[in-house]
Scaffold this motif. Structure first.
Motif, PDB file in Angstrom:
ATOM      1  N   ARG A 168       3.443   4.259  -2.438  1.00  0.00           N
ATOM      2  CA  ARG A 168       3.491   4.495  -0.986  1.00  0.00           C
ATOM      3  C   ARG A 168       2.612   3.487  -0.257  1.00  0.00           C
ATOM      4  O   ARG A 168       1.509   3.160  -0.711  1.00  0.00           O
ATOM      5  CB  ARG A 168       3.084   5.926  -0.656  1.00  0.00           C
ATOM      6  N   THR A 169       3.132   2.998   0.856  1.00  0.00           N
ATOM      7  CA  THR A 169       2.389   1.997   1.633  1.00  0.00           C
ATOM      8  C   THR A 169       1.586   2.652   2.745  1.00  0.00           C
ATOM      9  O   THR A 169       0.760   2.018   3.380  1.00  0.00           O
ATOM     10  CB  THR A 169       3.351   0.988   2.265  1.00  0.00           C
ATOM     11  N   HIS A 170       1.885   3.917   3.007  1.00  0.00           N
ATOM     12  CA  HIS A 170       1.101   4.702   3.975  1.00  0.00           C
ATOM     13  C   HIS A 170       1.268   6.182   3.636  1.00  0.00           C
ATOM     14  O   HIS A 170       2.199   6.549   2.907  1.00  0.00           O
ATOM     15  CB  HIS A 170       1.504   4.413   5.422  1.00  0.00           C
ATOM     16  N   THR A 171       0.357   7.018   4.150  1.00  0.00           N
ATOM     17  CA  THR A 171       0.504   8.440   3.831  1.00  0.00           C
ATOM     18  C   THR A 171       1.417   9.129   4.847  1.00  0.00           C
ATOM     19  O   THR A 171       1.502  10.359   4.871  1.00  0.00           O
ATOM     20  CB  THR A 171      -0.855   9.165   3.716  1.00  0.00           C
ATOM     21  N   SER A 172       2.109   8.344   5.673  1.00  0.00           N
ATOM     22  CA  SER A 172       3.138   8.950   6.543  1.00  0.00           C
ATOM     23  C   SER A 172       4.183   9.655   5.691  1.00  0.00           C
ATOM     24  O   SER A 172       4.854  10.584   6.164  1.00  0.00           O
ATOM     25  CB  SER A 172       3.833   7.879   7.388  1.00  0.00           C
ATOM     26  N   SER A 173       4.321   9.215   4.427  1.00  0.00           N
ATOM     27  CA  SER A 173       5.265   9.871   3.516  1.00  0.00           C
ATOM     28  C   SER A 173       4.918  11.355   3.348  1.00  0.00           C
ATOM     29  O   SER A 173       5.800  12.198   3.190  1.00  0.00           O
ATOM     30  CB  SER A 173       5.234   9.182   2.158  1.00  0.00           C
TER      31      SER A 173
END
Ligand code: PHE
Length: 345
Positions: A168-173
Motif C-alpha cells: 500500500r502506498t497510503h493508508t487510504s486503503s
C-alpha cells in the motif's frame, strides 16, 4: 626436593573441594599462584641435580596439568551453579541489571496523534500492508492508467492481473475497508506503514508511516474539516499554532487542499527549516469525492465526508527539528536515546 613433598601436593589436590567461584580462585592461588605450592616446587626444581631433572620434571609437569584441569573443572561447576540459580554468590554484589528499551520516536508521535484524534471521538482502524489495487487505487477514484497513479510510485507484488497485489502506498486503503465494513456515520483514523518506490534521501524514504482520517456523516462540510485540522494542530504544536490551506489535487477528494502549519521554530519570521516562508507543509486533505462514496456503496446525495492524511515522520521531524529522515530508520542508539525522556510526555 623429595617424593614426599610432591606426594603431599598431589594429596592436597585430590582432596580439594572448592564450591564457589571465590573458593576456586583461592585454591588456584594456593596451588598455582606466585607463591603457590606447585610454583614453589618448580622453583626448587631449578636447583636439583641434573640426573634427577628428567624424573622430577615429568612428575611436576603432570602435577601442574592436573591442577590446572581440576581447578578449571571446579570453576565451571561453580559457574553452572550460579547460572542455574543453585548457588547464590555474594548477595552484596551489584546485580547485572536489565537494559530497558525505549519507544521509537515514530511510535511516540504516532501515539500522540492517535490520542488526539481519540479525544475527538475517532476510532482506530488498521488494515493489511499488502493490499490489492482496488483498495489502494480503484475504489479511491484512480481508474487504471489514471495519471494520478504516478504521484505514488508503487511496489507491485504480483502485477499483470485485473486486481494486482501491491504494497500500500497510503493508508487510504484502510479508509476503503472502513467504508465497506462500518456502519455510518464513520469516524476513523488509520495509522500504519506505507511503501513507495522512492530514492532514499534526507526528505524521502521507501518506507514511512502515515495517519489518515475519515469522517462521513450527513451534512459534513469543509468548515468541519478545517476545524478538525485546526484543533489537531493546536493540540500537536501548541495553542498558538495557525494553519493555512492551499488548493491541491487528490483523485479521492474534491475540493482538495494541502495544509501548512505556522513554523514552530521561527514563529513565522522565516528560518531555514521553513525555508524563510514561516509555514511548514504537514498534510493533504479534502472532501471525499462523491465517486468514492458511490464506489463504496454510500449514498452521496445523503452523505458527505472529509479525509486527511499526514506522514508521521514529517510531524516528528518538525516536532524535534530532525533534518534527515534517514535517522528514523538507521536505529543508531545515540539518536534513539535522545527520545528517552519524550516517553514521559
Ligand atoms: N492519501 C494521501 C497521500 O498519501 C493523503 C490524503 C489523504 C490526501 C486524505 C487527502 C485526503 O498522499
Amino acid at each position: 626436593m623429595t617424593n614426599e613433598q610432591i606426594q603431599q601436593v598431589i594429596d592436597e589436590l585430590k582432596a580439594l573441594n572448592a564450591k564457589t567461584a571465590k573458593e576456586v580462585e583461592e585454591a588456584r592461588i594456593r596451588f598455582l599462584g606466585k607463591k603457590g605450592s606447585i610454583t614453589a616446587l618448580f622453583e626448587e626444581f631449578r636447583t636439583i641435580a641434573p640426573e634427577y631433572k628428567k624424573l622430577y620434571g615429568k612428575a611436576l609437569n603432570v602435577l601442574k596439568q592436573e591442577a590446572i584441569a581440576k581447578i578449571e573443572e571446579l570453576r565451571e561447576a561453580a559457574e553452572n551453579d550460579i547460572a542455574s540459580g543453585r548457588a547464590v554468590e555474594d548477595m552484596s554484589l551489584p546485580g547485572s541489571g536489565y537494559e530497558l528499551g525505549s519507544r521509537h520516536p515514530v511510535s511516540i508521535v504516532r501515539q500522540e496523534i492517535v490520542d488526539i484524534f481519540r479525544k475527538f471521538g475517532y476510532d482506530v482502524a488498521e488494515g493489511p500492508e499488502i493490499e490489492d489495487d482496488w483498495h489502494v487505487f480503484e475504489a479511491l477514484n484512480f481508474p487504471p492508467n489514471h495519471p494520478a497513479r504516478d504521484m505514488q510510485d508503487t511496489f507491485f507484488v504480483s502485477a499483470g492481473h485485473k486486481n494486482p497485489l501491491l504494497l500500500r502506498t497510503h493508508t487510504s486503503s484502510v479508509q476503503v475497508r472502513a467504508m465497506e465494513k462500518l456502519k455510518l456515520p464513520i469516524r476513523v483514523i488509520c495509522p500504519g506503514r506505507v511503501f513507495r518506490n522512492e530514492a532514499i534521501s534526507a526528505r524521502a524514504h521507501c518506507i514511512f508511516h502515515q495517519v489518515e482520517g475519515l469522517y462521513i456523516d450527513e451534512n459534513v462540510t469543509f468548515a468541519d474539516l478545517k476545524q478538525a485540522i485546526l484543533l489537531f494542530v493546536r493540540e500537536m504544536f501548541g495553542a498558538d499554532a495557525k494553519i493555512r490551506m492551499r488548493p491541491s489535487y487528490f483523485p479521492f477528494t474534491e475540493p482538495s487542499s494541502e495544509v501548512d502549519v505556522s513554523c514552530n521554530i521561527c514563529h513565522g519570521k522565516g528560518c531555514n527549516i521553513c525555508k524563510g516562508t514561516g509555514w511548514l507543509e504537514i498534510m493533504g486533505c479534502g472532501m471525499v469525492d462523491p465517486n468514492v462514496l458511490e464506489a463504496n456503496g454510500i449514498d452521496s446525495k445523503k452523505y458527505s465526508g472529509f479525509a486527511f492524511g499526514m506522514g508521521i515522520e514529517r510531524i516528528a521531524m518538525l516536532k524535534w527539528q530532525v533534518n534527515d529522515l534517514r535517522h528514523y530508520f538507521e536505529n543508531d542508539l545515540r539518536f534513539l536515546h535522545e527520545f528517552d525522556s519524550a516517553l514521559e510526555v
